[in-house]
Design a protein around this motif. Sequence first.
Motif, mmCIF file in Angstrom:
data_model
loop_
_atom_site.group_PDB
_atom_site.id
_atom_site.type_symbol
_atom_site.label_atom_id
_atom_site.label_comp_id
_atom_site.label_asym_id
_atom_site.label_seq_id
_atom_site.Cartn_x
_atom_site.Cartn_y
_atom_site.Cartn_z
ATOM 1 N N LEU A 260 18.480 7.691 -27.138
ATOM 2 C CA LEU A 260 17.470 6.574 -27.436
ATOM 3 C C LEU A 260 16.456 6.580 -26.075
ATOM 4 C CD1 LEU A 260 19.017 4.198 -28.739
ATOM 5 C CD2 LEU A 260 17.796 5.042 -30.095
ATOM 6 N N TRP A 261 17.550 6.851 -25.250
ATOM 7 C CA TRP A 261 17.189 7.499 -23.384
ATOM 8 C C TRP A 261 16.508 7.452 -23.562
ATOM 9 C CZ3 TRP A 261 18.959 10.384 -19.565
ATOM 10 C CH2 TRP A 261 18.048 10.019 -18.138
ATOM 11 N N ALA A 262 16.181 8.829 -24.156
ATOM 12 C CA ALA A 262 15.479 10.160 -23.735
ATOM 13 C C ALA A 262 14.106 10.029 -24.825
ATOM 14 C CB ALA A 262 16.169 11.437 -24.407
ATOM 15 N N VAL A 263 14.298 9.314 -25.881
ATOM 16 C CA VAL A 263 12.678 8.569 -26.655
ATOM 17 C C VAL A 263 12.022 8.364 -25.754
ATOM 18 C CG1 VAL A 263 12.623 7.437 -28.645
ATOM 19 C CG2 VAL A 263 14.050 9.273 -29.124
ATOM 20 N N LEU A 264 12.712 7.269 -25.732
ATOM 21 C CA LEU A 264 11.847 6.165 -24.897
ATOM 22 C C LEU A 264 11.608 6.199 -23.312
ATOM 23 C CD1 LEU A 264 14.810 3.051 -24.738
ATOM 24 C CD2 LEU A 264 12.732 3.101 -25.727
ATOM 25 N N LEU A 265 12.244 7.627 -22.773
ATOM 26 C CA LEU A 265 11.502 8.269 -21.783
ATOM 27 C C LEU A 265 10.328 8.820 -21.425
ATOM 28 C CD1 LEU A 265 14.744 8.945 -19.392
ATOM 29 C CD2 LEU A 265 12.409 7.539 -18.714
ATOM 30 N N ILE A 266 10.934 9.677 -22.483
ATOM 31 C CA ILE A 266 9.558 10.420 -23.451
ATOM 32 C C ILE A 266 8.178 9.389 -23.702
ATOM 33 C CG2 ILE A 266 8.810 11.916 -25.358
ATOM 34 C CD1 ILE A 266 11.921 13.041 -25.641
ATOM 35 N N GLY A 267 8.521 7.869 -24.487
ATOM 36 C CA GLY A 267 7.266 7.748 -24.589
ATOM 37 C C GLY A 267 7.110 7.007 -22.856
ATOM 38 N N PHE A 268 7.313 7.084 -21.690
ATOM 39 C CA PHE A 268 7.609 6.024 -20.643
ATOM 40 C C PHE A 268 6.257 7.111 -19.312
ATOM 41 C CE2 PHE A 268 8.641 4.989 -16.329
ATOM 42 C CZ PHE A 268 7.137 4.313 -16.003
ATOM 43 N N ILE A 269 6.589 8.484 -19.431
ATOM 44 C CA ILE A 269 7.006 9.645 -18.486
ATOM 45 C C ILE A 269 5.773 9.709 -18.699
ATOM 46 C CG2 ILE A 269 7.252 11.788 -17.792
ATOM 47 C CD1 ILE A 269 10.311 10.777 -17.781
ATOM 48 N N PRO A 270 4.290 10.362 -19.980
ATOM 49 C CA PRO A 270 3.520 10.539 -19.743
ATOM 50 C C PRO A 270 2.385 9.906 -19.501
ATOM 51 C CG PRO A 270 4.620 11.575 -21.644
ATOM 52 C CD PRO A 270 5.588 10.639 -21.156
ATOM 53 N N ARG A 271 2.376 8.583 -19.497
ATOM 54 C CA ARG A 271 1.247 7.805 -19.566
ATOM 55 C C ARG A 271 1.926 7.049 -17.932
ATOM 56 N NH1 ARG A 271 -1.806 3.880 -21.249
ATOM 57 N NH2 ARG A 271 -2.110 2.360 -19.718
ATOM 58 N N GLN A 272 3.367 6.831 -17.449
ATOM 59 C CA GLN A 272 3.355 6.659 -16.036
ATOM 60 C C GLN A 272 2.539 8.065 -14.777
ATOM 61 O OE1 GLN A 272 3.799 4.247 -14.170
ATOM 62 N NE2 GLN A 272 4.471 5.005 -12.033
ATOM 63 N N LEU A 273 2.946 9.293 -15.344
ATOM 64 C CA LEU A 273 2.707 10.091 -14.240
ATOM 65 C C LEU A 273 1.089 10.442 -14.282
ATOM 66 C CD1 LEU A 273 4.421 13.638 -16.532
ATOM 67 C CD2 LEU A 273 4.776 12.048 -13.158
ATOM 68 N N HIS B 11 -0.854 7.552 -15.178
ATOM 69 C CA HIS B 11 -1.519 6.408 -13.505
ATOM 70 C C HIS B 11 -1.302 6.820 -12.397
ATOM 71 C CE1 HIS B 11 -1.686 2.202 -12.398
ATOM 72 N NE2 HIS B 11 -0.475 2.564 -11.733
ATOM 73 N N VAL B 12 -0.334 7.286 -12.270
ATOM 74 C CA VAL B 12 0.019 8.121 -10.672
ATOM 75 C C VAL B 12 -1.174 8.985 -10.196
ATOM 76 C CG1 VAL B 12 1.921 9.362 -8.998
ATOM 77 C CG2 VAL B 12 2.393 7.329 -10.795
ATOM 78 N N PHE B 13 -0.298 10.106 -10.888
ATOM 79 C CA PHE B 13 -1.613 11.716 -10.926
ATOM 80 C C PHE B 13 -2.866 11.044 -11.357
ATOM 81 C CE2 PHE B 13 2.399 12.703 -11.068
ATOM 82 C CZ PHE B 13 2.459 13.178 -9.474
ATOM 83 N N GLY B 14 -3.241 10.065 -11.524
ATOM 84 C CA GLY B 14 -4.711 9.899 -12.149
ATOM 85 C C GLY B 14 -5.614 10.486 -13.367
ATOM 86 N N GLY B 15 -4.909 10.401 -14.364
ATOM 87 C CA GLY B 15 -5.278 11.342 -15.513
ATOM 88 C C GLY B 15 -5.690 10.847 -16.194
ATOM 89 N N ASN C 278 0.713 -1.216 0.093
ATOM 90 C CA ASN C 278 -0.214 -0.092 0.491
ATOM 91 C C ASN C 278 0.649 0.770 -0.175
ATOM 92 O OD1 ASN C 278 -2.549 -0.994 -0.260
ATOM 93 N ND2 ASN C 278 -2.545 -1.723 2.464
ATOM 94 N N THR C 279 1.898 1.370 0.731
ATOM 95 C CA THR C 279 2.863 2.595 0.554
ATOM 96 C C THR C 279 3.399 2.773 -1.002
ATOM 97 O OG1 THR C 279 4.117 1.143 1.334
ATOM 98 C CG2 THR C 279 3.719 1.854 3.051
ATOM 99 N N TYR C 280 3.565 1.732 -1.927
ATOM 100 C CA TYR C 280 4.420 1.737 -2.798
ATOM 101 C C TYR C 280 3.254 2.782 -3.958
ATOM 102 C CZ TYR C 280 8.074 -1.238 -1.787
ATOM 103 O OH TYR C 280 9.182 -1.857 -1.148
ATOM 104 N N LYS C 281 1.753 2.692 -3.356
ATOM 105 C CA LYS C 281 0.743 3.333 -4.371
ATOM 106 C C LYS C 281 0.687 4.619 -4.121
ATOM 107 C CE LYS C 281 -2.052 -1.044 -4.158
ATOM 108 N NZ LYS C 281 -3.097 -2.134 -3.900
ATOM 109 N N THR C 282 1.635 5.307 -4.186
ATOM 110 C CA THR C 282 1.737 6.835 -2.951
ATOM 111 C C THR C 282 1.818 7.966 -4.263
ATOM 112 O OG1 THR C 282 3.797 6.570 -2.389
ATOM 113 C CG2 THR C 282 2.102 6.381 -0.511
ATOM 114 N N PRO C 283 2.108 8.687 -4.722
ATOM 115 C CA PRO C 283 2.498 9.610 -5.750
ATOM 116 C C PRO C 283 4.054 9.063 -5.381
ATOM 117 C CG PRO C 283 0.700 10.873 -5.253
ATOM 118 C CD PRO C 283 0.543 9.388 -4.402
ATOM 119 N N ILE C 284 4.483 9.592 -4.303
ATOM 120 C CA ILE C 284 6.038 9.544 -4.338
ATOM 121 C C ILE C 284 6.386 8.268 -4.420
ATOM 122 C CG2 ILE C 284 8.179 9.798 -2.498
ATOM 123 C CD1 ILE C 284 6.621 12.585 -2.997
ATOM 124 N N MET C 285 6.182 6.964 -4.847
ATOM 125 C CA MET C 285 6.783 6.048 -5.303
ATOM 126 C C MET C 285 6.476 5.803 -6.271
ATOM 127 S SD MET C 285 8.690 4.703 -2.880
ATOM 128 C CE MET C 285 8.480 3.228 -3.657
#
Length: 144
Positions: A125-138, A140-144, A74-81
């Motif tokens: 390549l690392w930046a391209v991969l992160l650009i694809g991942f970060i918006p989706r993760q955000l 998920h984290v902030f309920g968008g 349950n602590t892993y479900k926080t926005p910080i995590m």
Amino acid sequence: MPQESAGTLAEKRAVPTIKPPRRPAGTLYRGREGMWSWVLHRITGVAIYFFLLVHILDTSLVRVSPEAYNAVINTYKTPIMGLGEIALVAAIGLHALNGLRIILIDFWGWGTKHQKLMFYIVIVLWAVLLIGFIPRQLMHVFGG
């Protein structure tokens, strides 16, 4: 035998000047791309190691106490995590891509010659991969 004067001897025995050694240019680890690649690879490797250690410990809690395991999960479900997961994915991605770069440097003769270019390719390549991942993760984290 003709005798030489003291002034003539001094002129023949000139003291050589000692020059400091020339710093080699273009080596891998001299504050340039190769050194930063080395530093980032070590930092991400240590971070991944500690994540795996914590992951093994928290997963093993399920055998000891299912309630404690649920509390940890349950602590892993926080926005910080959730933001920590972004850092974890970034570390794993950079470590993996840089590891492939190191393999190319080690096993192919042209690898050392082109290590600087390969460093920038890894970063892109690392930046391209992160650009694809970060918006989706955000989302998920902030309920968008």
